[in-house]
Design a protein around this motif. Sequence first.
Motif, short mmCIF file in Angstrom:
data_model
loop_
_atom_site.label_atom_id
_atom_site.label_comp_id
_atom_site.label_asym_id
_atom_site.label_seq_id
_atom_site.Cartn_x
_atom_site.Cartn_y
_atom_site.Cartn_z
N VAL A 3 0.73 -1.22 -0.09
CA VAL A 3 0.10 0.09 0.08
C VAL A 3 0.73 1.25 -0.08
N ALA A 4 0.56 2.33 -0.82
CA ALA A 4 1.13 3.68 -0.83
C ALA A 4 -0.10 4.63 -0.34
N PHE A 5 0.22 5.20 0.61
CA PHE A 5 -0.64 5.99 1.01
C PHE A 5 0.00 7.47 1.56
N SER A 6 -0.67 8.49 1.60
CA SER A 6 -0.48 9.91 1.99
C SER A 6 -1.74 10.41 3.00
N VAL A 7 -1.33 10.77 3.94
CA VAL A 7 -2.35 11.42 5.11
C VAL A 7 -1.60 12.71 5.39
N PRO A 9 -2.72 16.75 6.95
CA PRO A 9 -3.72 17.62 7.74
C PRO A 9 -4.07 18.73 6.80
N LEU A 10 -5.41 19.18 6.65
CA LEU A 10 -5.86 20.14 6.20
C LEU A 10 -6.62 21.22 7.11
N GLY A 11 -6.41 22.50 6.70
CA GLY A 11 -6.92 23.66 7.94
C GLY A 11 -5.93 23.63 8.99
N GLY A 12 -6.46 24.15 10.13
CA GLY A 12 -5.70 24.24 11.25
C GLY A 12 -4.92 25.65 11.34
N GLU A 13 -4.05 25.50 12.08
CA GLU A 13 -2.97 26.95 12.56
C GLU A 13 -1.94 27.14 11.89
N SER A 14 -1.48 26.11 11.19
CA SER A 14 -0.34 26.10 10.64
C SER A 14 -0.21 25.64 9.13
N ASP A 15 0.81 26.39 8.54
CA ASP A 15 1.00 26.19 6.88
C ASP A 15 1.69 25.05 6.79
N GLY A 16 2.39 24.74 7.64
CA GLY A 16 3.52 23.24 7.42
C GLY A 16 2.62 22.11 7.57
N VAL A 17 3.00 20.77 7.21
CA VAL A 17 2.36 19.80 7.40
C VAL A 17 3.52 18.80 7.98
N GLY A 18 4.79 19.32 7.97
CA GLY A 18 5.77 18.06 8.38
C GLY A 18 5.78 17.64 9.60
N GLU A 19 5.63 18.14 10.82
CA GLU A 19 5.58 17.78 11.90
C GLU A 19 4.40 16.60 12.12
N ALA A 20 3.03 16.97 11.66
CA ALA A 20 2.06 15.89 11.64
C ALA A 20 2.63 14.60 10.94
N VAL A 21 2.98 14.93 9.45
CA VAL A 21 3.40 13.98 8.60
C VAL A 21 4.49 12.85 9.35
N THR A 59 -3.62 8.03 10.39
CA THR A 59 -4.48 8.85 10.25
C THR A 59 -5.16 9.70 11.53
N GLU A 60 -5.21 8.63 12.58
CA GLU A 60 -5.81 9.52 13.87
C GLU A 60 -4.63 10.43 14.38
N VAL A 61 -3.42 10.02 14.17
CA VAL A 61 -2.23 10.89 14.71
C VAL A 61 -2.35 12.25 14.13
N VAL A 62 -2.67 12.25 12.77
CA VAL A 62 -2.83 13.56 12.07
C VAL A 62 -3.91 14.29 12.38
N ALA A 66 -5.30 18.91 13.03
CA ALA A 66 -5.96 19.66 12.07
C ALA A 66 -7.54 19.38 12.05
N PRO A 67 -8.62 20.13 11.82
CA PRO A 67 -9.85 19.75 11.92
C PRO A 67 -10.08 18.75 10.72
N ARG A 68 -9.32 18.59 9.51
CA ARG A 68 -9.56 17.97 8.61
C ARG A 68 -8.44 17.10 7.97
N VAL A 69 -8.70 15.99 7.36
CA VAL A 69 -7.29 15.17 7.00
C VAL A 69 -7.64 14.75 5.59
N SER A 70 -6.66 14.89 4.58
CA SER A 70 -6.74 14.28 3.33
C SER A 70 -5.86 12.85 3.39
N LEU A 71 -6.67 11.56 3.06
CA LEU A 71 -6.06 10.41 2.91
C LEU A 71 -6.14 9.99 1.53
N VAL A 72 -4.98 9.46 0.82
CA VAL A 72 -4.87 9.04 -0.31
C VAL A 72 -4.24 7.47 -0.37
#
Length: 100
Positions: A3-7, A9-21, A59-62, A66-72
């Motif tokens: 499986v290849a996946f990407s999760v 965060p969308l929205g929230g207070e930060s423009d960066g996603v590195g920490e959540a990823v 996904t739960e960690v991400v 943020a209030p919303r998450v994109s999962l591919v």
Amino acid sequence: MLVAFSVTPLGGESDGVGEAVAEAVRVVRDSGLPCETNAMFTLVEGEWDEVMAVIKRATEVVQRHAPRVSLVIKADVRPGHTGQLRAKRERVERYLEDGV
């Protein structure tokens, strides 16, 4: 299954996603399943239930960030085959070496 996946965060207070990823990738690595991460996806290999459980935990960690998450998710479901995380790439590399 492979499986290849990407999760992400969308929205929230930060423009960066590195920490959540990074936290999501840590979940995958701590699972003990064969995995690798590149700039766009994390690949993980194992049985259906264990792989999907890891993706759910990642996904739960991400979701904490943020209030919303994109999962591919993209999956190669091929019962009876293991070690495909490396084997697929090695086959392509052999073809490249042979000038195909």
